[in-house]
Design an enzyme around this catalytic site. Structure first.
Site, PDB file in Angstrom:
ATOM      1  CD  GLU A 139       1.744   7.105 -10.016  1.00 40.25           C
ATOM      2  OE1 GLU A 139       2.982   7.015 -10.022  1.00 40.25           O
ATOM      3  OE2 GLU A 139       1.141   8.101  -9.625  1.00 40.25           O
ATOM      4  CD  GLU A 188      -0.707   8.010  -5.459  1.00 38.66           C
ATOM      5  OE1 GLU A 188       0.200   8.803  -5.771  1.00 38.66           O
ATOM      6  OE2 GLU A 188      -0.524   6.778  -5.420  1.00 38.66           O
TER       7      GLU A 188
HETATM    8  C1  GAL Z   1       2.963   8.872  -7.181  1.00 32.34           C
HETATM    9  C2  GAL Z   1       3.028   7.488  -6.563  1.00 32.34           C
HETATM   10  C3  GAL Z   1       3.085   7.531  -5.060  1.00 32.34           C
HETATM   11  C4  GAL Z   1       4.068   8.571  -4.611  1.00 32.34           C
HETATM   12  C5  GAL Z   1       3.682   9.885  -5.192  1.00 32.34           C
HETATM   13  C6  GAL Z   1       4.548  11.027  -4.767  1.00 32.34           C
HETATM   14  O1  GAL Z   1       3.465   8.880  -8.471  1.00 32.34           O
HETATM   15  O2  GAL Z   1       1.950   6.688  -6.965  1.00 32.34           O
HETATM   16  O3  GAL Z   1       3.456   6.271  -4.574  1.00 32.34           O
HETATM   17  O4  GAL Z   1       5.332   8.194  -5.024  1.00 32.34           O
HETATM   18  O5  GAL Z   1       3.743   9.814  -6.581  1.00 32.34           O
HETATM   19  O6  GAL Z   1       4.145  12.223  -5.354  1.00 32.34           O
END
Ligand code: GAL
Length: 643
Positions: free
Chosen positions: A141, A312
């Site tokens: 990110e 994710e």
């Molecule tokens: C994203 C990140 C992850 C985790 C997640 C939690 O921004 O890539 O590592 O922190 O959020 O929602």
């Protein structure tokens, strides 16, 4: 088509086998690992402890899972930060940002590039040809937690270097920036200072260059990682997991080096991030707004040149927004199907198991905290997996009828010189997108200068600088083109164009903007004519040789038409925007299907999906036979049919 983010280093090794087996049981094919594991891979300089990762990858691979390996550069370890203080990023107030979370580096530091190259090289060399590794994720990110821009000594050094290359001489720099204004002229590149901590606002041209410079650095840094990975890991793809509503760098440029894009979808978290009204926030608190995730799916499909993953996917409540409700039952499944409907190759959940320790212990996983027990989100993922198995493969996504031209630099420009406090570029694009989706339309995002061929309808909510390439594409466009306010309002040096806005599009639109007015919240102007509604926030005073389709209260043009090009001279409220875009679809001959506020539809090839974000049932259009779900979609349900 399902994946999961997994942290073997968080769990005792004795649990890995069971984890891998249960992943397979759930129907997971891909596992992303490793992106924060630097301190476990290299506990002190040059001392590598790869054993555990070797074994973890083997366990996953032997269970039939495909591994996506992350480079660990989002979390430089403490020993490295102590050894190399020039890696530290600085905030806009000039304060160093501390160790103890993540992304604590500046892209400007040469030391950081060297250290990144070193660790990426070691990891890529070791695992590049492992049969279990199918792809790579660079870093994690970029830009998240406000980490694109940094304001420290290393940044100044690199900025000067970038300026030297761009301008060659201070004469050209002074000319481009208009430095004669307020005696800002420089005699040497050494005179350059960072555009922060000034008494009143710094020069906007300097700020835009500072933003461009950082954006270029992100792309170059990512390219550096990609080149190393490609050298050691042939036939594997590379992606980066972009974040939602982070626009501080040009994602298209970063993705030029990637094989596919991916992004991290936290629909409910984003409800708090986006400037929704309080009423909207409450309404969508447990489902998210129905366009938040889709908007990003469509954006990242474009960024990935047609290919994207959700790396994710929110699996339950998150931990990082001011409020973190549990999603309504069914939403994890709905979001997964929605990503697939928008063309995602894979949806990967974050994370396998909720961690009962550290910063994200309040963040759900597919398993309950510390346990081998499905969470509600885990059970919904399993349902999707069963449904996918029953449906078979999904058709390819085809070109949408509408192209939305999206421009990162317009976000920077309007942030730098908003003129009206609430002129927010991302919000503008989102509202245009939302209005198109209310008409049941598929939307493709296109970068400025990208091909507009084959699109019956093209919308440009705002594009402050119109490059040669962008102008040429817009002139070539055969479809109806709708151009929004502030387009062509600056040249590449952040000056008002000589022929006045819309600058290079003066001929195409037949317009010349002689004044602009920003309006306080609560103030508006009526627009009437072929379309009607209100101008809010922003209004332009336009001289035109085009036909006038609607006017402001004093009779000035609000919507003009010259050949296939419409120009909307204001920020439109939802009613006016809906009218304008509906008119444009009619002119373009694009078929629409008006859907209620809480329903969205999306076509993927010959399959149409429908999603219910609301509180009442919605009946599918007459005559369709669902292959997923029923003829009535209950709240938080999904349906699909073939056409
Ligand atoms: C994203 C990140 C992850 C985790 C997640 C939690 O921004 O890539 O590592 O922190 O959020 O929602």
């Amino acid at each position: 088509m399902l994946g999961v983010c997994y942290y073997p280093e968080h769990w005792d090794e004795s649990r890995w086998q069971t984890d891998a087996r249960r992943m397979r049981e759930l129907g997971i094919s891909f596992v992303r690992i490793g992106e924060f594991a630097w301190s476990r891979l290299e506990p002190s300089r040059g001392e590598f402890t790869f054993g555990w990762l070797d074994r973890a990858i083997d366990v996953l691979h032997e269970a039939g899972l495909k591994v996506v390996l992350g480079t660990p550069t989002a979390t430089p370890p403490k020993w490295l930060m102590d050894e190399c203080p020039d890696i530290v990023p600085y905030d806009e107030q000039g304060r160093p940002r501390g160790f103890g979370s993540r992304r604590h580096y500046t892209f400007s530091s040469e030391t950081w590039w060297r250290e990144s190259a070193r660790i990426v090289e070691v990891v890529a060399e070791r695992y590049g040809k492992h049969p279990g590794i199918v792809g790579w994720q660079t870093d994690n990110e970029y830009g998240c937690h406000d980490t694109t821009l940094s304001w420290g000594p290393e940044d100044l050094k690199s900025f000067k270097r970038w300026l030297r290359l761009r301008y060659q001489s201070t004469d050209q720099l002074n000319e481009a920036w208009g430095s004669v204004f307020w005696s800002m002229e420089m005699n040497s590149f050494d005179d350059v200072v960072l555009p922060n901590l000034t008494v009143t606002e710094p020069n906007p041209a300097t700020r835009l260059d500072f933003w461009r410079f950082h954006s270029d650095q992100v792309a170059a840094y990512d390219k550096m990682q990609c080149e190393i990975i490609r050298k050691h890991s042939p036939d594997r793809w590379i992606t980066h997991n972009f974040m939602g509503f982070v626009s501080d760098f040009d994602h298209f440029k970063v993705a030029d080096n990637l094989d596919l894009a991916s992004w991290d979808s936290y629909p409910i978290g984003f409800v708090e991030k986006f400037p929704f009204t309080e009423e909207e926030r409450n309404r969508w608190a447990e489902t998210s707004h129905p366009d938040i995730a889709p908007y990003h799916h469509d954006l990242y499909r474009a960024v990935g040149k047609g290919r994207f993953w959700v790396m994710e996917q929110q699996p339950g409540p998150v931990n990082w927004a001011p409020w973190n409700p549990v999603p309504k039952p069914g939403m994890v499944r709905l979001w997964t199907w929605e990503a697939l409907a928008h063309g995602a190759d894979v949806v990967s959940y974050f994370r396998w198991r909720q961690a009962p320790f550290a910063q994200e212990q309040m963040h759900a996983g597919l398993n309950l905290p510390g346990l081998d027990e499905w969470s509600p989100g885990g059970r919904e993922a399993m349902q999707v997996s069963d449904e996918l198995a029953a449906l078979g493969s999904l058709p390819e996504t085809s070109q949408a009828p509408v192209a939305l031209v999206f421009d990162y630099q317009s976000y920077w420009s309007t942030m730098i010189q908003p003129q009206g406090k609430d002129f927010r570029y991302e919000e503008l694009c989102f509202r245009w997108y939302e209005a198109l989706r209310h008409l049941g339309l598929n939307v493709d995002f296109v970068r400025p200068g990208g091909s507009l061929e084959g699109y019956p309808l093209v919308v440009v909510p705002c594009m402050t600088e119109v490059s040669e390439a962008a102008r040429a594409e817009l002139e070539k466009a055969k479809g109806v083109v709708v151009i929004g306010a502030r387009t062509g309002s600056r040249d590449r040096n952040f000056r008002i164009p000589e022929n006045l806005p819309p600058g290079p599009l003066g001929g195409l639109t037949g317009n010349r903007v002689v004044q602009v007015s920003s309006m306080r919240p609560g103030l508006s102007e009526q627009v009437t004519g072929t379309v009607s509604g209100s101008a809010i926030r922003w209004r332009e005073y336009v001289e035109t040789s085009a036909s006038v389709l609607a006017t402001f209260e004093n009779g000035d043009p609000a919507l003009t038409e010259k050949d296939n090009v419409l120009y909307l001279a204001c920020w439109a409220d939802s009613g006016l925007l809906a009218d304008v875009l509906e008119l444009a679809t009619q002119k373009a001959g694009v078929a629409t299907l008006r859907v209620p506020d809480s329903i969205r539809i999306r076509r993927r090839g010959d399959m149409v999906f429908a999603f219910n974000y609301g509180t009442t049932d919605w009946a599918l259009p007459e005559g369709v036979t669902p292959v997923l779900g029923g003829a009535n979609i209950a709240p938080q349900e999904v349906a699909a049919w073939r056409v």
